[in-house]
Design a protein around this motif. Sequence first.
Motif, short mmCIF file in Angstrom:
data_model
loop_
_atom_site.label_atom_id
_atom_site.label_comp_id
_atom_site.label_asym_id
_atom_site.label_seq_id
_atom_site.Cartn_x
_atom_site.Cartn_y
_atom_site.Cartn_z
N MET A 37 9.13 -31.22 54.80
CA MET A 37 8.61 -32.32 55.60
C MET A 37 7.27 -31.96 56.24
O MET A 37 7.16 -30.94 56.93
CB MET A 37 9.60 -32.68 56.71
CG MET A 37 9.28 -33.95 57.45
SD MET A 37 9.62 -35.43 56.47
CE MET A 37 11.35 -35.22 56.13
N VAL A 38 6.26 -32.80 55.98
CA VAL A 38 4.93 -32.62 56.55
C VAL A 38 4.56 -33.91 57.28
O VAL A 38 4.77 -35.01 56.77
CB VAL A 38 3.90 -32.31 55.43
CG1 VAL A 38 2.49 -32.54 55.89
CG2 VAL A 38 4.07 -30.89 54.94
N ILE A 39 4.01 -33.78 58.49
CA ILE A 39 3.61 -34.93 59.29
C ILE A 39 2.08 -35.04 59.24
O ILE A 39 1.37 -34.19 59.78
CB ILE A 39 4.08 -34.80 60.75
CG1 ILE A 39 5.60 -34.66 60.80
CG2 ILE A 39 3.60 -35.99 61.59
CD1 ILE A 39 6.14 -34.22 62.15
N ALA A 40 1.59 -36.07 58.56
CA ALA A 40 0.14 -36.32 58.50
C ALA A 40 -0.24 -37.00 59.80
O ALA A 40 0.21 -38.11 60.09
CB ALA A 40 -0.18 -37.21 57.31
N ASP A 41 -1.06 -36.31 60.63
CA ASP A 41 -1.29 -36.84 61.97
C ASP A 41 -2.70 -37.34 62.25
O ASP A 41 -2.91 -38.07 63.21
CB ASP A 41 -0.86 -35.83 63.04
CG ASP A 41 -1.42 -34.43 62.80
OD1 ASP A 41 -2.53 -34.30 62.28
OD2 ASP A 41 -0.71 -33.47 63.15
N HIS A 42 -3.67 -36.99 61.42
CA HIS A 42 -5.04 -37.45 61.71
C HIS A 42 -5.91 -37.37 60.46
O HIS A 42 -5.84 -36.39 59.72
CB HIS A 42 -5.66 -36.57 62.81
CG HIS A 42 -7.11 -36.84 63.06
ND1 HIS A 42 -7.55 -37.97 63.71
CD2 HIS A 42 -8.21 -36.14 62.73
CE1 HIS A 42 -8.88 -37.93 63.77
NE2 HIS A 42 -9.30 -36.84 63.19
N THR A 43 -6.72 -38.39 60.28
CA THR A 43 -7.76 -38.36 59.25
C THR A 43 -9.07 -38.68 59.94
O THR A 43 -9.17 -39.67 60.66
CB THR A 43 -7.50 -39.39 58.13
OG1 THR A 43 -6.21 -39.17 57.58
CG2 THR A 43 -8.54 -39.28 57.03
N GLY A 44 -10.05 -37.82 59.75
CA GLY A 44 -11.36 -38.03 60.35
C GLY A 44 -12.45 -37.94 59.30
O GLY A 44 -12.53 -36.96 58.57
N VAL A 45 -13.26 -39.01 59.21
CA VAL A 45 -14.36 -39.03 58.27
C VAL A 45 -15.64 -39.35 59.06
O VAL A 45 -15.71 -40.40 59.69
CB VAL A 45 -14.14 -40.09 57.16
CG1 VAL A 45 -15.32 -40.14 56.21
CG2 VAL A 45 -12.86 -39.80 56.39
N VAL A 74 5.44 -37.68 56.40
CA VAL A 74 5.65 -38.66 57.47
C VAL A 74 4.25 -39.14 57.86
O VAL A 74 3.44 -38.37 58.37
CB VAL A 74 6.37 -38.02 58.68
CG1 VAL A 74 6.49 -39.04 59.81
CG2 VAL A 74 7.73 -37.48 58.28
N PRO A 75 3.93 -40.43 57.61
CA PRO A 75 2.57 -40.92 57.83
C PRO A 75 2.30 -41.36 59.26
O PRO A 75 2.15 -42.55 59.55
CB PRO A 75 2.47 -42.09 56.85
CG PRO A 75 3.86 -42.63 56.80
CD PRO A 75 4.77 -41.44 56.96
N LEU A 76 2.23 -40.40 60.19
CA LEU A 76 1.94 -40.73 61.58
C LEU A 76 0.51 -41.24 61.74
O LEU A 76 0.23 -42.11 62.56
CB LEU A 76 2.16 -39.47 62.44
CG LEU A 76 2.12 -39.64 63.95
CD1 LEU A 76 3.22 -40.58 64.40
CD2 LEU A 76 2.28 -38.28 64.62
#
Length: 96
Positions: A37-45, A74-76
Amino acid sequence: MSEFDIAREVEGSRGRYVIRQGGHEAELTYSISSPTMVIADHTGVPDALRGTGAGLALVERLVADARAEGFRIVPLCPFVNAQRRRHPDWADAFNV
């Protein structure tokens, strides 16, 4: 997949995918909750890379790694979650 060179960096229970281009960095950060399980918590471009597909490329890499390595996402992060909804064929990679 994309034409971007995406690096994966992991330190302890935190990780990120990063695109470095023209002195700018786009990143997708995540937390490792468990081996499956991996929680994706932020995308910054940054503005300099907006509209290039960098954000989507980062999510595509995360999905590809999830499939190859057997973990679920988990798409946080709102961006990751929006991309998940746009790509129903990625459902096997997500835990929602």
